[in-house]
Design an enzyme around this catalytic site. Structure first.
Site, PDB file in Angstrom:
ATOM      1  N   PRO A 106     108.711  26.462  76.350  1.00 32.57           N
ATOM      2  CA  PRO A 106     108.974  27.080  75.054  1.00 32.57           C
ATOM      3  C   PRO A 106     109.191  28.583  75.117  1.00 32.57           C
ATOM      4  CG  PRO A 106     107.169  25.535  74.871  1.00 32.57           C
ATOM      5  CD  PRO A 106     107.495  25.658  76.337  1.00 32.57           C
ATOM      6  N   ASN A 107     110.159  29.009  74.349  1.00 30.25           N
ATOM      7  CA  ASN A 107     110.517  30.409  74.132  1.00 30.25           C
ATOM      8  C   ASN A 107     111.202  31.077  75.313  1.00 30.25           C
ATOM      9  OD1 ASN A 107     109.429  30.511  71.447  1.00 30.25           O
ATOM     10  ND2 ASN A 107     107.409  30.508  72.389  1.00 30.25           N
ATOM     11  N   ARG A 124     113.537  38.574  73.793  1.00 35.22           N
ATOM     12  CA  ARG A 124     112.162  38.364  73.323  1.00 35.22           C
ATOM     13  C   ARG A 124     111.218  39.340  74.023  1.00 35.22           C
ATOM     14  NH1 ARG A 124     108.131  34.025  75.559  1.00 35.22           N
ATOM     15  NH2 ARG A 124     106.387  34.384  74.171  1.00 35.22           N
ATOM     16  N   TYR A 138     108.609  40.981  78.876  1.00 35.75           N
ATOM     17  CA  TYR A 138     109.350  40.008  79.681  1.00 35.75           C
ATOM     18  C   TYR A 138     110.634  40.544  80.308  1.00 35.75           C
ATOM     19  CZ  TYR A 138     106.131  36.879  77.322  1.00 35.75           C
ATOM     20  OH  TYR A 138     105.001  36.279  76.856  1.00 35.75           O
ATOM     21  N   ASN A 148     107.873  27.110  84.905  1.00 29.38           N
ATOM     22  CA  ASN A 148     107.282  28.117  84.039  1.00 29.38           C
ATOM     23  C   ASN A 148     107.218  27.451  82.668  1.00 29.38           C
ATOM     24  OD1 ASN A 148     106.581  30.170  82.332  1.00 29.38           O
ATOM     25  ND2 ASN A 148     107.977  31.665  83.223  1.00 29.38           N
ATOM     26  N   ALA A 169     103.626  29.151  77.300  1.00 20.64           N
ATOM     27  CA  ALA A 169     102.289  28.981  76.737  1.00 20.64           C
ATOM     28  C   ALA A 169     101.719  27.594  77.003  1.00 20.64           C
ATOM     29  CB  ALA A 169     102.300  29.271  75.241  1.00 20.64           C
ATOM     30  N   HIS A 214      98.934  26.927  79.620  1.00 19.07           N
ATOM     31  CA  HIS A 214      97.532  27.186  79.330  1.00 19.07           C
ATOM     32  C   HIS A 214      96.879  26.106  78.481  1.00 19.07           C
ATOM     33  CE1 HIS A 214      98.901  31.013  80.816  1.00 19.07           C
ATOM     34  NE2 HIS A 214      99.750  31.085  79.823  1.00 19.07           N
ATOM     35  N   ASP A 230      99.205  16.285  84.019  1.00 22.19           N
ATOM     36  CA  ASP A 230      99.226  14.904  84.499  1.00 22.19           C
ATOM     37  C   ASP A 230     100.604  14.506  85.013  1.00 22.19           C
ATOM     38  OD1 ASP A 230      96.569  14.778  83.819  1.00 22.19           O
ATOM     39  OD2 ASP A 230      96.870  13.496  82.056  1.00 22.19           O
ATOM     40  N   GLU A 272     104.019  27.001  90.200  1.00 21.71           N
ATOM     41  CA  GLU A 272     104.011  27.552  88.850  1.00 21.71           C
ATOM     42  C   GLU A 272     104.301  29.041  88.940  1.00 21.71           C
ATOM     43  OE1 GLU A 272     100.848  28.227  85.185  1.00 21.71           O
ATOM     44  OE2 GLU A 272     100.202  27.191  86.978  1.00 21.71           O
ATOM     45  N   HIS A 331     105.204  32.757  86.556  1.00 18.70           N
ATOM     46  CA  HIS A 331     105.138  33.450  85.270  1.00 18.70           C
ATOM     47  C   HIS A 331     105.954  34.723  85.377  1.00 18.70           C
ATOM     48  CE1 HIS A 331     101.967  30.851  83.696  1.00 18.70           C
ATOM     49  NE2 HIS A 331     101.492  30.864  84.928  1.00 18.70           N
ATOM     50  N   ARG A 391      96.849  40.053  80.672  1.00 12.56           N
ATOM     51  CA  ARG A 391      97.137  39.761  79.274  1.00 12.56           C
ATOM     52  C   ARG A 391      95.920  39.183  78.574  1.00 12.56           C
ATOM     53  NH1 ARG A 391     102.676  37.322  78.347  1.00 12.56           N
ATOM     54  NH2 ARG A 391     102.146  38.046  76.264  1.00 12.56           N
TER      55      ARG A 391
END
Length: 112
Positions: free
Chosen positions: A9-10, A17, A22, A71, A74, A77, A84, A95, A97, A104
């Site tokens: 998302p985003n 953004r 970012y 990535n 949110a 988290h 799973d 992973e 970021h 943060r």
């Protein structure tokens, strides 16, 4: 080697953004750079960005890749469903970021 790059998302809004957090590089530019690097190493990259958790899981379940770079934004988290799905896929996964999650908000410092 076939590498799947998943973005959550985003992340489709990268470049506009919160550029102070970012940066100004777009997701398309990031994926282009990943593809160029992979090609130079004899690998291929397929990618998907979705704001929907289920779409990311559906893509992982296709199992037509050898390794995964993700990535999940949110969702990193909060999503045990993505956790799973990663385990079920049984593929090497990394992973990533864009920002330093340890610098943060406290809730961003833990990835499921």
């Amino acid at each position: 080697m076939r590498i799947l790059v998943l973005n959550g998302p985003n992340l489709g809004s990268l470049g506009r953004r919160q550029p102070e957090t970012y940066g100004t590089t777009t997701l398309a530019e990031i994926i282009d750079a990943c593809r160029a690097h992979a090609t130079a190493q004899g690998a291929t990259v397929d990618s998907l960005q979705s704001n929907h958790e289920g779409a990311l899981i559906d893509r992982m379940e296709q199992l037509d890749y050898d390794a995964l770079i993700c990535n999940f934004g949110a969702l990193s988290h909060t999503s045990y469903a993505l956790h799973d799905a990663l385990l079920t896929a049984g593929r090497p996964a990394v992973e990533v970021h864009i920002s330093d999650i340890h610098a943060r908000e406290p809730w961003r410092r833990v990835s499921v």
